[in-house]
Scaffold this motif. Structure first.
Motif, PDB file in Angstrom:
ATOM      1  N   GLN A  41      40.838  52.261  52.674  1.00 23.00           N
ATOM      2  CA  GLN A  41      39.389  52.430  52.781  1.00 23.00           C
ATOM      3  C   GLN A  41      38.881  52.052  54.181  1.00 23.00           C
ATOM      4  OE1 GLN A  41      37.235  53.685  50.545  1.00 23.00           O
ATOM      5  NE2 GLN A  41      38.919  54.151  49.153  1.00 23.00           N
ATOM      6  N   ARG A  62      42.416  48.450  50.288  1.00 22.91           N
ATOM      7  CA  ARG A  62      41.477  47.992  51.317  1.00 22.91           C
ATOM      8  C   ARG A  62      41.838  48.562  52.678  1.00 22.91           C
ATOM      9  NH1 ARG A  62      40.415  41.652  50.621  1.00 22.91           N
ATOM     10  NH2 ARG A  62      38.818  42.128  52.161  1.00 22.91           N
ATOM     11  N   ALA A  69      32.997  42.980  50.325  1.00 26.60           N
ATOM     12  CA  ALA A  69      32.599  43.087  48.920  1.00 26.60           C
ATOM     13  C   ALA A  69      33.755  43.421  47.994  1.00 26.60           C
ATOM     14  CB  ALA A  69      31.507  44.137  48.773  1.00 26.60           C
ATOM     15  N   ALA A  70      34.779  44.074  48.481  1.00 31.04           N
ATOM     16  CA  ALA A  70      35.900  44.469  47.628  1.00 31.04           C
ATOM     17  C   ALA A  70      36.990  43.407  47.692  1.00 31.04           C
ATOM     18  CB  ALA A  70      36.425  45.828  48.059  1.00 31.04           C
ATOM     19  N   VAL A  71      36.795  42.318  46.944  1.00 30.14           N
ATOM     20  CA  VAL A  71      37.749  41.209  47.016  1.00 30.14           C
ATOM     21  C   VAL A  71      38.863  41.329  45.977  1.00 30.14           C
ATOM     22  CG1 VAL A  71      36.268  39.508  48.116  1.00 30.14           C
ATOM     23  CG2 VAL A  71      36.130  39.840  45.657  1.00 30.14           C
ATOM     24  N   GLU A  72      38.614  42.019  44.871  1.00 21.17           N
ATOM     25  CA  GLU A  72      39.630  42.126  43.828  1.00 21.17           C
ATOM     26  C   GLU A  72      40.390  43.448  43.875  1.00 21.17           C
ATOM     27  OE1 GLU A  72      37.938  41.272  40.068  1.00 21.17           O
ATOM     28  OE2 GLU A  72      37.106  39.359  40.698  1.00 21.17           O
ATOM     29  N   VAL A  73      40.378  44.073  44.996  1.00 23.80           N
ATOM     30  CA  VAL A  73      41.063  45.354  45.189  1.00 23.80           C
ATOM     31  C   VAL A  73      42.396  45.067  45.880  1.00 23.80           C
ATOM     32  CG1 VAL A  73      40.869  47.605  46.327  1.00 23.80           C
ATOM     33  CG2 VAL A  73      38.853  46.510  45.376  1.00 23.80           C
ATOM     34  N   TRP A 116      30.655  51.270  55.560  1.00 20.32           N
ATOM     35  CA  TRP A 116      31.804  51.419  54.658  1.00 20.32           C
ATOM     36  C   TRP A 116      32.854  50.345  54.949  1.00 20.32           C
ATOM     37  CZ3 TRP A 116      32.285  55.073  50.791  1.00 20.32           C
ATOM     38  CH2 TRP A 116      33.528  55.165  50.184  1.00 20.32           C
ATOM     39  N   VAL A 166      31.584  46.977  53.641  1.00 19.55           N
ATOM     40  CA  VAL A 166      31.677  46.860  52.181  1.00 19.55           C
ATOM     41  C   VAL A 166      33.113  46.607  51.769  1.00 19.55           C
ATOM     42  CG1 VAL A 166      31.488  48.187  50.039  1.00 19.55           C
ATOM     43  CG2 VAL A 166      29.616  48.201  51.677  1.00 19.55           C
ATOM     44  N   VAL A 167      34.051  47.302  52.383  1.00 15.21           N
ATOM     45  CA  VAL A 167      35.458  47.131  52.014  1.00 15.21           C
ATOM     46  C   VAL A 167      35.940  45.730  52.361  1.00 15.21           C
ATOM     47  CG1 VAL A 167      37.802  47.879  52.616  1.00 15.21           C
ATOM     48  CG2 VAL A 167      36.041  49.560  52.139  1.00 15.21           C
TER      49      VAL A 167
END
Length: 77
Positions: free
Chosen positions: A40, A37, A28-32, A21, A24-25
Motif C-alpha cells: 500500500q 503495508r 492507521a493500519a496497525v493490524e495489517v 494514502w 493512512v497506511v
C-alpha cells in the motif's frame, strides 16, 4: 487555458491523495500484515511520483515551441 488548469488540478489531487494514502497506511493500519503495508505504501509512493512527474511536464510546457509567422509576411530571396 481551462484544460491547463484542470491538468494542474488533477496532478495536485492525485499527489495529495497519494500522500494521504501513505499516511493512512503508516499510522492507521496497525493490524495489517507488513507485506500489505509495504504494498500500500508503494502504491501511495507511485501516485505521488506520478503527480510530481506530471507537474514537471506541465512546468516544462510553459514555453511555446513554435511561433507562427503572420500569413502576409513573405520571405524574399
Amino acid at each position: 487555458m481551462l484544460q491547463r488548469g484542470l491538468n494542474w488540478a488533477a496532478a495536485t489531487l492525485v499527489g495529495v491523495f497519494g500522500f494521504i494514502w501513505i499516511g493512512v497506511v503508516v499510522f492507521a493500519a496497525v493490524e495489517v500484515p507488513m507485506w500489505a503495508r509495504i504494498g500500500q505504501a508503494s502504491f501511495g509512493a507511485f501516485l505521488t511520483g506520478w503527480a510530481l512527474y506530471k507537474a514537471s511536464l506541465l512546468l516544462r510546457r510553459s514555453q511555446p515551441k513554435f511561433v507562427p509567422r503572420h500569413r502576409r509576411v513573405r520571405v524574399r530571396a
